[in-house]
Write a protein that holds these residues in place. Structure first.
Motif, short mmCIF file in Angstrom:
data_model
loop_
_atom_site.label_atom_id
_atom_site.label_comp_id
_atom_site.label_asym_id
_atom_site.label_seq_id
_atom_site.Cartn_x
_atom_site.Cartn_y
_atom_site.Cartn_z
N ILE A 37 0.83 -1.20 0.00
CA ILE A 37 0.00 0.00 0.00
C ILE A 37 0.86 1.26 0.00
N SER A 38 0.43 2.26 -0.78
CA SER A 38 1.04 3.58 -0.74
C SER A 38 0.07 4.56 -0.09
N THR A 39 0.63 5.63 0.47
CA THR A 39 -0.20 6.60 1.19
C THR A 39 0.06 8.04 0.75
N GLY A 40 0.71 8.20 -0.39
CA GLY A 40 0.96 9.54 -0.91
C GLY A 40 2.31 10.12 -0.55
N GLY A 41 3.03 9.45 0.35
CA GLY A 41 4.37 9.90 0.70
C GLY A 41 5.41 9.08 -0.03
N SER A 42 6.54 8.83 0.65
CA SER A 42 7.60 8.04 0.04
C SER A 42 7.66 6.62 0.59
N ASN A 43 6.77 6.29 1.51
CA ASN A 43 6.77 4.94 2.09
C ASN A 43 5.78 4.02 1.40
N ILE A 44 6.15 2.74 1.33
CA ILE A 44 5.26 1.68 0.87
C ILE A 44 5.15 0.68 2.02
N TYR A 45 3.93 0.25 2.32
CA TYR A 45 3.67 -0.62 3.46
C TYR A 45 3.25 -2.01 3.00
N TYR A 46 3.91 -3.03 3.57
CA TYR A 46 3.50 -4.41 3.37
C TYR A 46 2.51 -4.75 4.49
N ILE A 49 10.26 -0.01 -9.07
CA ILE A 49 10.82 0.02 -7.73
C ILE A 49 11.24 -1.38 -7.28
N ASN A 50 12.46 -1.48 -6.75
CA ASN A 50 12.90 -2.72 -6.12
C ASN A 50 12.17 -2.86 -4.79
N PRO A 51 11.34 -3.89 -4.60
CA PRO A 51 10.53 -3.98 -3.39
C PRO A 51 11.32 -4.27 -2.12
N GLU A 52 12.53 -4.78 -2.26
CA GLU A 52 13.34 -5.09 -1.08
C GLU A 52 14.04 -3.86 -0.54
N THR A 53 14.55 -3.03 -1.45
CA THR A 53 15.34 -1.87 -1.04
C THR A 53 14.59 -0.56 -1.16
N GLY A 54 13.53 -0.53 -1.98
CA GLY A 54 12.81 0.71 -2.25
C GLY A 54 13.47 1.58 -3.31
N THR A 55 14.56 1.10 -3.88
CA THR A 55 15.29 1.88 -4.89
C THR A 55 14.53 1.94 -6.21
N VAL A 56 14.40 3.13 -6.76
CA VAL A 56 13.82 3.29 -8.09
C VAL A 56 14.88 2.90 -9.11
N THR A 57 14.66 1.80 -9.80
CA THR A 57 15.66 1.30 -10.75
C THR A 57 15.36 1.73 -12.19
N LEU A 62 3.29 -5.19 8.21
CA LEU A 62 4.38 -6.14 8.40
C LEU A 62 5.74 -5.48 8.29
N ARG A 63 5.87 -4.59 7.33
CA ARG A 63 7.13 -3.85 7.18
C ARG A 63 6.91 -2.62 6.32
N THR A 64 7.82 -1.69 6.42
CA THR A 64 7.74 -0.44 5.69
C THR A 64 8.98 -0.27 4.83
N VAL A 65 8.79 0.11 3.58
CA VAL A 65 9.90 0.31 2.65
C VAL A 65 9.86 1.76 2.17
N GLY A 66 10.98 2.45 2.31
CA GLY A 66 11.08 3.82 1.82
C GLY A 66 11.55 3.85 0.37
N VAL A 67 10.84 4.59 -0.47
CA VAL A 67 11.18 4.68 -1.89
C VAL A 67 12.16 5.83 -2.10
N THR A 68 13.30 5.53 -2.75
CA THR A 68 14.32 6.54 -3.00
C THR A 68 14.87 6.41 -4.41
N ASP A 69 15.36 7.53 -4.92
CA ASP A 69 16.14 7.51 -6.16
C ASP A 69 17.46 8.21 -5.89
N ASN A 70 18.19 8.61 -6.92
CA ASN A 70 19.50 9.21 -6.74
C ASN A 70 19.45 10.60 -6.11
N TYR A 71 18.25 11.16 -5.95
CA TYR A 71 18.10 12.46 -5.29
C TYR A 71 17.57 12.33 -3.86
#
Length: 285
Positions: A164-173, A220-228, A182-191
């Motif tokens: 689930i996404s909530t409009g921020g940078s976090n994705i929730y399992y 998005i890599n679901p393990e790291t949150g990295t935008v690939t 269950l866990r929270t993944v932060g979505v990031t890119d090179n910025y």
């Protein structure tokens, strides 16, 4: 006496004449044992998202009254969740006509959001109502209702958990049986952190996400949150051979790209936007 200690002795003699900050600088420069390394969390140590190209295969009609919030392809059928207070609904869509063959409206005070299907159950988020509805995928009969502490935006599944996404940078399992996080993944890119993560689709081990108010779909890599990877659909009307007319979309500043469905049999994506006149079938190159 080692070189570093001789330098320290000299600096101590000068301590009455030199500012403390300058002494610290000299000590730092004199330490030849320091290691040069990049911070793993810094932008320089982060992958730059690859540009993803695509081809438009076909276009289909899309209901311009549908403020698209969620899109799913399941059992050779398109499902759509729409938003806006008083107009939110869950619908089964005839892809060739764009019309609903079956639909279930939300309460008049609710703003519907993303949808997904797991174990033949449709999960539908609401935006600020903090409610999640669970329906039978065939009959649309409501089976359950859960509370959700955040805003609801996008939702997908990896076949086991809800994501689930909530409009921020976090994705929730989330556990689908009790809706516990269950866990929270932060979505990031090179910025750094990437916000406005919206509609989601899980495809071949990656999460694809609309970035709200943009023409981008992020991989998005679901393990790291990295935008690939990043798919830019700003030219999708032109690529489809359709002449873009600003009047085709009621409000281009608000009725933006949103909605991703994956047809695994054809290896195609179906994408559209809020109140857009077309649904696009595309293939990633």
């Amino acid at each position: 006496m080692p070189l570093f200690l001789r330098e320290l002795s000299t600096i101590m003699k000068l301590q009455h004449f030199l500012p403390a900050a300058l002494i610290f600088l000299l000590l730092s420069c004199g330490n030849n044992n320091s290691n040069d390394s990049n911070d793993a969390g810094s932008p320089s140590a982060t992958i730059v998202p690859a540009a993803i190209d695509y081809t438009v295969v076909k276009t289909y009609p899309h209901d311009t009254s549908s403020y698209t919030q969620g899109l799913i392809w399941h059992n050779n059928t398109l499902y759509e969740g729409t938003g806006r207070v008083g107009y939110s609904k869950l619908a089964k869509i005839d892809i060739e006509t764009g019309k609903a063959s079956q639909q279930q409206f939300n309460a008049k005070n609710e703003f519907g959001e993303g949808i997904t299907i797991l174990d033949n159950k449709i999960y539908q988020l609401t935006w600020e109502n903090h409610k999640v509805y669970v329906y039978d995928a065939e009959s649309f009969k409501k089976l359950q209702e859960f509370a959700w502490p955040y805003e609801g935006w996008g939702i997908t599944t990896d076949g086991k958990n809800l994501i689930i996404s909530t409009g921020g940078s976090n994705i929730y399992y989330v556990n689908p049986s009790d809706f516990k996080i269950l866990r929270t993944v932060g979505v990031t890119d090179n910025y750094g952190p990437v916000d406005n993560i919206n509609e989601l689709e899980y495809i071949n081990g990656f999460i694809y996400a609309n970035k709200y108010l943009t023409t981008y779909i992020l991989k998005i890599n679901p393990e790291t949150g990295t935008v690939t990877g990043r798919l830019d659909l700003k030219d999708i009307f032109q690529k489809s051979g359709k002449t873009y007319d600003a009047g085709m979309i009621p409000d281009p500043t608000e009725d933006v790209l949103n909605g991703i469905a994956y047809d695994s049999a054809k290896n195609s994506l179906y994408v559209t936007g809020k109140q857009w006149p077309l649904l696009f079938e595309i293939k990633i190159n």
